[in-house]
Design a protein around this motif. Structure first.
Motif, PDB file in Angstrom:
ATOM      1  N   SER A 286      27.263 -46.675 -52.607  1.00 14.94           N
ATOM      2  CA  SER A 286      25.854 -46.282 -52.718  1.00 14.94           C
ATOM      3  C   SER A 286      25.630 -45.554 -54.032  1.00 14.94           C
ATOM      4  CB  SER A 286      25.442 -45.375 -51.553  1.00 14.94           C
ATOM      5  OG  SER A 286      26.195 -44.171 -51.562  1.00 14.94           O
ATOM      6  N   ALA A 287      24.407 -45.581 -54.491  1.00 12.73           N
ATOM      7  CA  ALA A 287      23.992 -44.791 -55.647  1.00 12.73           C
ATOM      8  C   ALA A 287      23.503 -43.441 -55.157  1.00 12.73           C
ATOM      9  CB  ALA A 287      22.878 -45.514 -56.401  1.00 12.73           C
ATOM     10  N   LYS A 288      23.783 -42.415 -55.908  1.00  5.57           N
ATOM     11  CA  LYS A 288      23.410 -41.061 -55.507  1.00  5.57           C
ATOM     12  C   LYS A 288      21.889 -40.924 -55.420  1.00  5.57           C
ATOM     13  CE  LYS A 288      24.144 -36.195 -56.718  1.00  5.57           C
ATOM     14  NZ  LYS A 288      24.741 -35.257 -57.704  1.00  5.57           N
ATOM     15  N   PRO A 289      21.389 -40.384 -54.312  1.00  4.36           N
ATOM     16  CA  PRO A 289      19.936 -40.220 -54.172  1.00  4.36           C
ATOM     17  C   PRO A 289      19.439 -38.923 -54.802  1.00  4.36           C
ATOM     18  CG  PRO A 289      21.012 -39.509 -52.165  1.00  4.36           C
ATOM     19  CD  PRO A 289      22.120 -39.990 -53.082  1.00  4.36           C
ATOM     20  N   HIS A 290      18.143 -38.800 -54.896  1.00  5.16           N
ATOM     21  CA  HIS A 290      17.528 -37.537 -55.308  1.00  5.16           C
ATOM     22  C   HIS A 290      17.885 -36.472 -54.282  1.00  5.16           C
ATOM     23  CE1 HIS A 290      14.449 -34.840 -56.961  1.00  5.16           C
ATOM     24  NE2 HIS A 290      14.102 -34.594 -55.712  1.00  5.16           N
ATOM     25  N   GLU A 291      18.212 -35.285 -54.740  1.00  9.86           N
ATOM     26  CA  GLU A 291      18.571 -34.194 -53.841  1.00  9.86           C
ATOM     27  C   GLU A 291      17.355 -33.337 -53.540  1.00  9.86           C
ATOM     28  OE1 GLU A 291      21.847 -32.006 -55.402  1.00  9.86           O
ATOM     29  OE2 GLU A 291      23.225 -33.717 -55.353  1.00  9.86           O
ATOM     30  N   GLY A 292      17.204 -32.965 -52.282  1.00  9.69           N
ATOM     31  CA  GLY A 292      16.110 -32.087 -51.898  1.00  9.69           C
ATOM     32  C   GLY A 292      14.991 -32.813 -51.186  1.00  9.69           C
ATOM     33  N   LEU A 293      13.969 -32.045 -50.835  1.00  4.54           N
ATOM     34  CA  LEU A 293      12.841 -32.561 -50.059  1.00  4.54           C
ATOM     35  C   LEU A 293      11.617 -32.838 -50.923  1.00  4.54           C
ATOM     36  CD1 LEU A 293      13.053 -30.083 -47.018  1.00  4.54           C
ATOM     37  CD2 LEU A 293      14.219 -32.273 -47.328  1.00  4.54           C
ATOM     38  N   ASP A 294      11.744 -32.639 -52.238  1.00  7.49           N
ATOM     39  CA  ASP A 294      10.575 -32.773 -53.107  1.00  7.49           C
ATOM     40  C   ASP A 294      10.448 -34.140 -53.763  1.00  7.49           C
ATOM     41  OD1 ASP A 294      12.738 -32.544 -54.773  1.00  7.49           O
ATOM     42  OD2 ASP A 294      11.845 -31.026 -56.094  1.00  7.49           O
ATOM     43  N   GLY A 295      11.315 -35.104 -53.392  1.00  7.73           N
ATOM     44  CA  GLY A 295      11.247 -36.451 -53.949  1.00  7.73           C
ATOM     45  C   GLY A 295      11.901 -37.448 -53.021  1.00  7.73           C
ATOM     46  N   PHE A 296      11.764 -38.734 -53.326  1.00  4.44           N
ATOM     47  CA  PHE A 296      12.356 -39.784 -52.505  1.00  4.44           C
ATOM     48  C   PHE A 296      13.871 -39.551 -52.428  1.00  4.44           C
ATOM     49  CE2 PHE A 296       8.943 -42.963 -54.227  1.00  4.44           C
ATOM     50  CZ  PHE A 296       7.961 -42.266 -53.545  1.00  4.44           C
ATOM     51  N   ASN A 297      14.387 -39.298 -51.235  1.00  5.85           N
ATOM     52  CA  ASN A 297      15.800 -38.925 -51.121  1.00  5.85           C
ATOM     53  C   ASN A 297      16.653 -39.947 -50.372  1.00  5.85           C
ATOM     54  OD1 ASN A 297      15.048 -38.419 -48.449  1.00  5.85           O
ATOM     55  ND2 ASN A 297      14.974 -36.197 -48.713  1.00  5.85           N
ATOM     56  N   CYS A 298      16.139 -41.164 -50.197  1.00  8.52           N
ATOM     57  CA  CYS A 298      16.961 -42.234 -49.634  1.00  8.52           C
ATOM     58  C   CYS A 298      17.806 -42.854 -50.758  1.00  8.52           C
ATOM     59  CB  CYS A 298      16.090 -43.312 -48.992  1.00  8.52           C
ATOM     60  SG  CYS A 298      15.225 -42.756 -47.509  1.00  8.52           S
ATOM     61  N   HIS A 299      19.008 -43.288 -50.418  1.00  8.68           N
ATOM     62  CA  HIS A 299      19.910 -43.853 -51.424  1.00  8.68           C
ATOM     63  C   HIS A 299      19.269 -45.078 -52.088  1.00  8.68           C
ATOM     64  CE1 HIS A 299      22.570 -41.412 -48.954  1.00  8.68           C
ATOM     65  NE2 HIS A 299      23.481 -41.469 -49.908  1.00  8.68           N
ATOM     66  N   PRO A 300      19.171 -45.086 -53.413  1.00  4.05           N
ATOM     67  CA  PRO A 300      18.505 -46.211 -54.101  1.00  4.05           C
ATOM     68  C   PRO A 300      19.172 -47.559 -53.812  1.00  4.05           C
ATOM     69  CG  PRO A 300      18.768 -44.350 -55.588  1.00  4.05           C
ATOM     70  CD  PRO A 300      19.560 -44.022 -54.359  1.00  4.05           C
ATOM     71  N   THR A 301      20.495 -47.610 -53.934  1.00  2.00           N
ATOM     72  CA  THR A 301      21.248 -48.818 -53.596  1.00  2.00           C
ATOM     73  C   THR A 301      22.374 -48.437 -52.660  1.00  2.00           C
ATOM     74  OG1 THR A 301      22.702 -48.582 -55.527  1.00  2.00           O
ATOM     75  CG2 THR A 301      20.720 -49.938 -55.800  1.00  2.00           C
ATOM     76  N   PHE A 302      22.843 -49.386 -51.859  1.00  2.00           N
ATOM     77  CA  PHE A 302      23.785 -49.032 -50.790  1.00  2.00           C
ATOM     78  C   PHE A 302      24.431 -50.277 -50.208  1.00  2.00           C
ATOM     79  CE2 PHE A 302      19.470 -49.453 -49.331  1.00  2.00           C
ATOM     80  CZ  PHE A 302      19.569 -50.364 -48.290  1.00  2.00           C
ATOM     81  N   LYS A 303      25.555 -50.063 -49.560  1.00  2.00           N
ATOM     82  CA  LYS A 303      26.188 -51.104 -48.760  1.00  2.00           C
ATOM     83  C   LYS A 303      26.918 -50.430 -47.596  1.00  2.00           C
ATOM     84  CE  LYS A 303      28.234 -54.680 -50.673  1.00  2.00           C
ATOM     85  NZ  LYS A 303      29.259 -55.540 -51.343  1.00  2.00           N
ATOM     86  N   VAL A 304      26.623 -50.919 -46.397  1.00  2.00           N
ATOM     87  CA  VAL A 304      27.228 -50.405 -45.163  1.00  2.00           C
ATOM     88  C   VAL A 304      27.850 -51.580 -44.432  1.00  2.00           C
ATOM     89  CG1 VAL A 304      26.727 -49.349 -42.920  1.00  2.00           C
ATOM     90  CG2 VAL A 304      25.616 -48.472 -44.977  1.00  2.00           C
ATOM     91  N   LEU A 305      29.022 -51.365 -43.835  1.00  2.00           N
ATOM     92  CA  LEU A 305      29.727 -52.437 -43.134  1.00  2.00           C
ATOM     93  C   LEU A 305      29.965 -52.057 -41.679  1.00  2.00           C
ATOM     94  CD1 LEU A 305      31.149 -55.214 -43.476  1.00  2.00           C
ATOM     95  CD2 LEU A 305      33.274 -53.933 -43.874  1.00  2.00           C
ATOM     96  N   TYR A 306      29.500 -52.921 -40.771  1.00  2.00           N
ATOM     97  CA  TYR A 306      29.711 -52.743 -39.332  1.00  2.00           C
ATOM     98  C   TYR A 306      30.793 -53.715 -38.854  1.00  2.00           C
ATOM     99  CZ  TYR A 306      24.877 -50.828 -39.451  1.00  2.00           C
ATOM    100  OH  TYR A 306      23.732 -50.115 -39.722  1.00  2.00           O
ATOM    101  N   THR A 307      31.529 -53.306 -37.833  1.00  2.00           N
ATOM    102  CA  THR A 307      32.496 -54.185 -37.185  1.00  2.00           C
ATOM    103  C   THR A 307      32.161 -54.268 -35.699  1.00  2.00           C
ATOM    104  OG1 THR A 307      34.235 -53.546 -38.749  1.00  2.00           O
ATOM    105  CG2 THR A 307      34.942 -54.613 -36.710  1.00  2.00           C
ATOM    106  N   TYR A 308      32.126 -55.491 -35.162  1.00  2.00           N
ATOM    107  CA  TYR A 308      31.840 -55.707 -33.743  1.00  2.00           C
ATOM    108  C   TYR A 308      33.140 -55.954 -32.979  1.00  2.00           C
ATOM    109  CZ  TYR A 308      26.843 -55.788 -34.682  1.00  2.00           C
ATOM    110  OH  TYR A 308      25.565 -55.418 -35.038  1.00  2.00           O
ATOM    111  N   ALA A 309      33.063 -55.865 -31.673  1.00  2.00           N
ATOM    112  CA  ALA A 309      34.263 -55.947 -30.837  1.00  2.00           C
ATOM    113  C   ALA A 309      35.002 -57.266 -30.997  1.00  2.00           C
ATOM    114  CB  ALA A 309      33.890 -55.722 -29.367  1.00  2.00           C
ATOM    115  N   GLY A 310      34.265 -58.332 -31.310  1.00  2.00           N
ATOM    116  CA  GLY A 310      34.892 -59.629 -31.487  1.00  2.00           C
ATOM    117  C   GLY A 310      35.444 -59.849 -32.878  1.00  2.00           C
ATOM    118  N   GLY A 311      35.393 -58.829 -33.714  1.00  2.00           N
ATOM    119  CA  GLY A 311      35.891 -58.931 -35.078  1.00  2.00           C
ATOM    120  C   GLY A 311      34.846 -59.323 -36.100  1.00  2.00           C
TER     121      GLY A 311
END
Length: 464
Positions: A286-311
């Motif tokens: 992920s790219a570092k987001p803006h810190e604090g509550l005074d600006g858009f603080n969601c990560h600009p770019t990101f990748k998350v990986l999930y694994t399910y029970a069936g692989g």
């Protein structure tokens, strides 16, 4: 009929499926025409205003149905209430405007409500409406937290009311997402090994200037259960309020819960995981987001990986997916650009869902349906029965279920299950951790992460 089927096939559907979609649409229209005035359903809308409010699109869909009568609108911004009252009255609906949702759901002459507020209000309002005896169409993402999703499931169970989650890709978009899911579930690409959901990057900002809230806006009520903070607005439209609230973790989850609520929902459907979910989730990058509550603080770019029970693996990213070449439509042809030039497959950044099996691939978006082999689109011998009927209008499915008391295609188990997957991905993203998840108990193997399943609520607001 031939022109309508042709339009559907031009949009990527095989002819046999396009004919089914069109036939269903014709039957739905005939059913609407046959509906009598005595079946009137009084509907209130909570969260209104001028575009780009989602409530406008929902209003436009619902008013097509003869038995729907709008009689109440609500918003914490009086400018939005005034706009909606004028708009609805121009359409011959005798509506009353409200600034507090409790007034609207307390009315005995309101049978159902559409909830199209910012995300941090969804669960509180929906649960209150259910307990007041109303059926509910609630926009996605269904909740702000995992705790809220579980509470909403319990409320529907306790009240036996109808709830539809506004994840309309299961019904609309010409049926592309349903067909893609049917083909996957029918084994056309073999055993699924990986799904990619490309949901887009989050807008960025620096600090947004603190200013006095507009006099028409009840800022304290807009904040509701969230922390008391200043109202912010810049002349370029950046704000921590209307529409832009999506890019603050305090009120939403960025694209993980915005587009993620659509594409992760389809991934869940493809993996036959409705009401359940993965067994692990990890932050990849992920790219570092803006810190604090005074600006858009969601990560600009990101990748998350999930694994399910069936692989199976589900990768959710801003658009850092795999390049998929050799994809064709149901006619065996490559997609074309505006100039008519052939394009080989899709890039790793194209919004949509790419599913890979050991025998092939399918890519689906709101504008495309492609596969690694034309044969994947051959007619199905058996109906996978993803849902008892084939609704092509999400609001229409909700209104039908209000009559029949059946469960909508995106009922609370589906909506809560999918948004929980969104939320645990956001938690992995924000903690930077690799986490084990138990979809039965809805808990992590990590104390810090478990604390993020719920949030404190300000001002005495409760889920019950």
């Amino acid at each position: 009929m031939s022109r309508s089927v042709a339009a559907l096939t031009a949009a990527g559907l095989p002819a046999w499926y396009a004919e089914e979609v069109f036939a269903n649409a014709v039957r739905a229209e005939e059913k609407n025409k046959a509906t009598g005035a005595s079946e009137k359903l009084n509907v209130g809308v909570i969260g209104v205003g001028p575009g780009p409010r989602r409530s406008n699109a929902l209003y436009g869909e619902a008013k097509k149905y003869k038995h729907v009568n709008f009689n109440g609108v609500c918003d914490v911004d009086s400018r939005h209430v005034d706009h909606a009252v004028k708009q609805y009255k121009n359409d011959k609906f005798d509506v009353t405007g409200h600034k507090d949702f409790r007034e609207l759901i307390g009315r005995k002459d309101v049978d159902a409500v559409i909830v199209a507020t910012p995300d941090h209000w969804h669960a509180i309002i929906a649960i209150a409406a259910l307990k007041a005896g109303k059926d509910v169409y609630c926009e996605k993402p269904l909740t702000l937290t995992v705790e809220e999703a579980l509470a909403l499931k319990q409320a529907v169970k306790d009240t036996k009311r109808v709830l539809q989650t506004g994840s309309q890709q299961r019904t609309e978009m010409g049926g592309k997402f349903r067909l893609a899911t049917e083909l996957v579930r029918a084994g056309r690409i073999g055993k699924v090994t990986a799904v990619e959901a490309r949901v887009g990057d989050n807008p960025i900002s620096g600090p947004i200037k603190e200013v006095e809230a507009p006099k028409e806006l009840d800022w304290d009520m807009w904040l509701g259960p969230t922390a008391k903070v200043p109202y912010r607005f810049e002349n370029d439209g950046k704000t921590n309020c209307h529409y832009q609230f999506r890019w603050f973790y305090e009120y939403s989850g960025g694209k993980m819960t915005d587009w993620g609520a659509h594409h992760i929902d389809i991934a869940q459907w493809m993996l036959n995981a409705d009401g359940s979910g993965p067994v692990a989730v990890e932050h990849v990058e992920s790219a570092k987001p803006h810190e604090g509550l005074d600006g858009f603080n969601c990560h600009p770019t990101f990748k998350v990986l999930y694994t399910y029970a069936g692989g199976e693996k589900l990768e959710v990213s801003h658009g850092a997916g795999s390049v998929a070449k050799g994809l064709v439509d149901s006619k065996g042809e490559q997609r074309k650009n505006k100039e008519g030039k052939a394009i080989d497959g899709v890039s790793g950044g194209e919004n949509g869902v790419l599913v890979t099996g050991d025998k092939g691939q399918i890519f689906v978006s709101r504008g495309l349906l492609l596969a690694s082999d034309k044969a994947i689109f051959e007619p199905l011998k058996d109906d996978p029965k993803l849902y008892p009927t084939r609704p092509d209008n999400h609001m229409g499915n909700f209104l039908d279920c209000v009559k029949t008391r059946e469960t909508p295609i995106c009922g609370v188990d589906v909506g809560a299950g999918s948004v929980i997957v969104c939320h645990i991905g956001t938690i992995a993203l924000r903690t930077g951790k690799k986490l084990k998840w138990d979809p039965k108990t809805s808990t992590f193997d990590d104390a810090e992460a478990n604390k993020m399943l719920a949030r404190e609520r300000r001002g005495g607001w409760k889920l019950s």
